[in-house]
Design a protein around this motif. Structure first.
Motif, PDB file in Angstrom:
ATOM      1  N   UNK A 186       5.134  -0.077  23.356  1.00 49.20           N
ATOM      2  CA  UNK A 186       4.736   0.675  22.148  1.00 49.20           C
ATOM      3  C   UNK A 186       4.796  -0.707  21.071  1.00 49.20           C
ATOM      4  N   UNK A 187       4.186  -1.710  21.559  1.00 51.05           N
ATOM      5  CA  UNK A 187       3.699  -3.094  20.978  1.00 51.05           C
ATOM      6  C   UNK A 187       2.322  -2.499  19.852  1.00 51.05           C
ATOM      7  N   UNK A 188       1.697  -1.279  20.355  1.00 50.73           N
ATOM      8  CA  UNK A 188       0.469  -1.028  19.576  1.00 50.73           C
ATOM      9  C   UNK A 188       0.906   0.228  18.813  1.00 50.73           C
ATOM     10  N   UNK A 189       1.994   0.452  18.649  1.00 53.32           N
ATOM     11  CA  UNK A 189       2.154   1.663  18.076  1.00 53.32           C
ATOM     12  C   UNK A 189       1.850   1.191  16.849  1.00 53.32           C
ATOM     13  N   UNK A 190       1.301   1.640  15.884  1.00 57.02           N
ATOM     14  CA  UNK A 190       1.279   0.917  14.534  1.00 57.02           C
ATOM     15  C   UNK A 190       0.749   1.621  13.018  1.00 57.02           C
ATOM     16  N   UNK A 191       0.791   1.914  12.121  1.00 57.01           N
ATOM     17  CA  UNK A 191       0.245   1.312  11.021  1.00 57.01           C
ATOM     18  C   UNK A 191      -0.659   0.796  10.636  1.00 57.01           C
ATOM     19  N   UNK A 192      -1.754   1.240  10.220  1.00 59.50           N
ATOM     20  CA  UNK A 192      -2.423   0.243   9.335  1.00 59.50           C
ATOM     21  C   UNK A 192      -3.101   1.400   8.130  1.00 59.50           C
ATOM     22  N   UNK A 193      -3.462   0.417   7.403  1.00 55.47           N
ATOM     23  CA  UNK A 193      -4.070   1.024   5.736  1.00 55.47           C
ATOM     24  C   UNK A 193      -5.803   1.493   6.082  1.00 55.47           C
ATOM     25  N   UNK A 194      -5.803   2.724   5.949  1.00 51.46           N
ATOM     26  CA  UNK A 194      -7.239   2.578   6.263  1.00 51.46           C
ATOM     27  C   UNK A 194      -8.024   2.159   4.404  1.00 51.46           C
ATOM     28  N   UNK A 195      -7.246   2.988   3.508  1.00 53.57           N
ATOM     29  CA  UNK A 195      -8.243   2.693   2.534  1.00 53.57           C
ATOM     30  C   UNK A 195      -7.196   2.691   1.465  1.00 53.57           C
ATOM     31  N   UNK A 196      -7.629   1.651   0.332  1.00 56.05           N
ATOM     32  CA  UNK A 196      -5.711   1.661  -0.195  1.00 56.05           C
ATOM     33  C   UNK A 196      -6.043   2.620  -1.611  1.00 56.05           C
ATOM     34  N   UNK A 197      -4.969   2.699  -2.361  1.00 60.34           N
ATOM     35  CA  UNK A 197      -4.660   3.645  -2.883  1.00 60.34           C
ATOM     36  C   UNK A 197      -5.888   4.182  -3.953  1.00 60.34           C
ATOM     37  N   UNK A 198      -6.749   3.637  -4.456  1.00 56.60           N
ATOM     38  CA  UNK A 198      -6.916   3.676  -5.083  1.00 56.60           C
ATOM     39  C   UNK A 198      -8.657   4.087  -4.781  1.00 56.60           C
ATOM     40  N   UNK A 199      -8.730   4.333  -3.649  1.00 58.04           N
ATOM     41  CA  UNK A 199     -10.015   4.082  -3.394  1.00 58.04           C
ATOM     42  C   UNK A 199     -10.463   5.854  -3.649  1.00 58.04           C
ATOM     43  N   UNK A 200      -9.620   6.568  -3.666  1.00 58.58           N
ATOM     44  CA  UNK A 200     -10.395   8.087  -4.103  1.00 58.58           C
ATOM     45  C   UNK A 200      -9.550   8.059  -5.477  1.00 58.58           C
ATOM     46  N   UNK A 201     -10.186   7.910  -7.016  1.00 61.55           N
ATOM     47  CA  UNK A 201      -9.142   7.507  -8.051  1.00 61.55           C
ATOM     48  C   UNK A 201      -8.728   9.443  -8.075  1.00 61.55           C
ATOM     49  N   UNK A 202      -9.888  10.085  -8.300  1.00 59.89           N
ATOM     50  CA  UNK A 202      -9.650  12.033  -8.509  1.00 59.89           C
ATOM     51  C   UNK A 202      -8.893  11.691  -7.266  1.00 59.89           C
ATOM     52  N   UNK A 203      -8.535  11.854  -6.494  1.00 55.26           N
ATOM     53  CA  UNK A 203      -7.731  12.374  -5.815  1.00 55.26           C
ATOM     54  C   UNK A 203      -6.545  12.913  -6.094  1.00 55.26           C
TER      55      UNK A 203
END
Ligand code: DP6
Length: 383
Positions: free
Chosen positions: A165-182
């Motif tokens: 499981x060492x590589x079963x991890x989360x990572x951010x694709x884009x920050x919260x402000x990447x798509x402000x109108x969503x």
């Protein structure tokens, strides 16, 4: 209490747009596919220096002798750089913790409350024990989807290949402000029947569903297309994959033997409402997704929010004389709806079927908040 140290944090719930359903390792919680989520928020607090480890969830004391809580505590204590006293005998002694956690979402209703709870627990413990670096692998061992709540914005949980499981991890694709109108509209459905929990449900699916074999083959392509759609802020593609993922997840639930049902008649009317709106505009402007419960999460752009809120008011109005606000979160004035739009909808008016709407944006990850928000008093007991 003399020598007590406490720490309070908040962490977001996350609603999967690529669903996690099925494990390849129960103990380590390793998924059979990668998944992606967006965030909302919830609150938790942690304190230390007591006689025994204790935990209160939503005001009720629960047993701390739960395998997942124990795994998380053990992993944090193993990596601790503070409160880590090595005795003369070489034994490592650590003070006990009191954990007090609350969330403002309906629990066990498919709104990812365990994800927010475990993410917050891990983050708060890490602050207190001075654990830095990668934490999503610890959160994952509390609840699979919790690893995605360790980051804000758009998050990918990479399934990983390794058996440990060492590589079963989360990572951010884009920050919260990447798509402000969503925007996100969570429609909390009134009739919350007791459902099969995610852990048990996915076990039965993996063991019995033939369709699940096909799903495991197609999710990597969904994930790749979803990552691209998020990067390019391509709403129609993002929305289409979100809906297809939700539908396929509920299809494998139905293909589970015995079948698992999470959608209700109200959920299906919401699905119909969204497709009618998109067909009227000849463009995909709203997406729905449902986790392990009947509540809908709608993804849409800011400009459509007043129309969708007006449509929900039209077809799922609160009962007359309802005291509490129907729309919570970001303020919105419902639009007035054209007659030709309304005429397209062939759905009955179902009063009281939706309890309330939560209007939010994509949120940030866990955060430390001020001591005044602590859920524990100076004796280390719930306030
Ligand atoms: C339908 O993370 O609750 O919300 O790992 O057994 O704790 P465990 O399951 P859990 O499963 C969440 C399933 C889902 C889809 C998702 O969030 O990806």
């Amino acid at each position: 209490m003399e020598g007590m140290e406490s720490c309070t944090c908040i962490a977001p719930v996350n609603i999967a747009v690529i669903k996690y359903w099925g494990k390849r390792d129960e103990q380590l919680i390793l998924p059979v596919n990668s998944s992606i989520s967006l965030q909302a928020k919830t609150t938790v607090a942690v304190s230390s220096r007591f006689k025994e480890d204790r935990i209160w969830l939503n005001g009720k004391e629960e047993s701390v002798h739960n395998k997942r809580i124990q795994n998380v505590l053990a992993e944090i204590r193993r990596r601790a750089t503070r409160h880590h006293v090595e005795g003369a005998d070489g034994d490592i002694r650590q003070p006990c913790v009191h954990i007090c956690s609350e969330n403002n979402f309906p629990t066990a209703a498919g709104l990812a409350s365990s994800a927010a709870g475990y993410a917050c627990l891990v983050y708060t413990l890490a602050q207190l024990y001075g654990v830095s670096g990668e934490l999503s692998g610890i959160a994952r061992q509390g609840s699979g989807s919790a690893c995605r709540s360790m980051y804000g914005g758009f998050v990918l949980w990479e399934m990983g290949q390794s058996t440990d499981g060492i590589d079963s991890l989360a990572r951010q694709l884009a920050p919260a402000n990447h798509w402000p109108s969503l925007r996100i509209l969570t429609l909390v459905v009134s009739d919350q029947k007791k459902q099969v929990g995610s852990t048990e449900g996915m076990q039965t699916t993996v063991a019995t569903s033939e369709l699940m074999k096909k799903r495991v083959e197609v999710v990597p392509q969904h994930t790749e297309d979803m990552i691209k759609a998020i990067q390019q802020r391509d709403f129609p593609t993002f929305a289409r994959i979100t809906m297809q993922e939700s539908n396929q997840f509920h299809a494998v639930c139905l293909d589970t033997y015995p079948p698992v049902f999470y959608l209700t008649d109200t959920s299906r009317l919401i699905i119909q409402m969204v497709h009618t709106y998109n067909t009227f505009h000849n463009h995909t402007r709203v997406a729905y997704t449902f986790d392990a419960g009947p509540n809908a999460c709608l993804y849409l752009l800011e400009e459509d929010v007043p129309y969708i809120v007006a449509l929900v008011n039209q077809f799922f109005p609160p009962p007359p004389n309802t005291q509490q606000a129907f729309v919570r979160g970001i303020n919105v004035a419902p639009a007035s709806l054209d007659k030709d739009l309304l005429e397209c909808f062939k759905i009955p008016r179902s009063e009281g079927e939706i309890k309330y709407i939560i209007h939010t944006k994509v949120g940030s990850g866990p955060q430390l908040i001020e001591a005044e928000h602590s859920l524990l008093n100076s004796d280390g007991l719930p306030k």
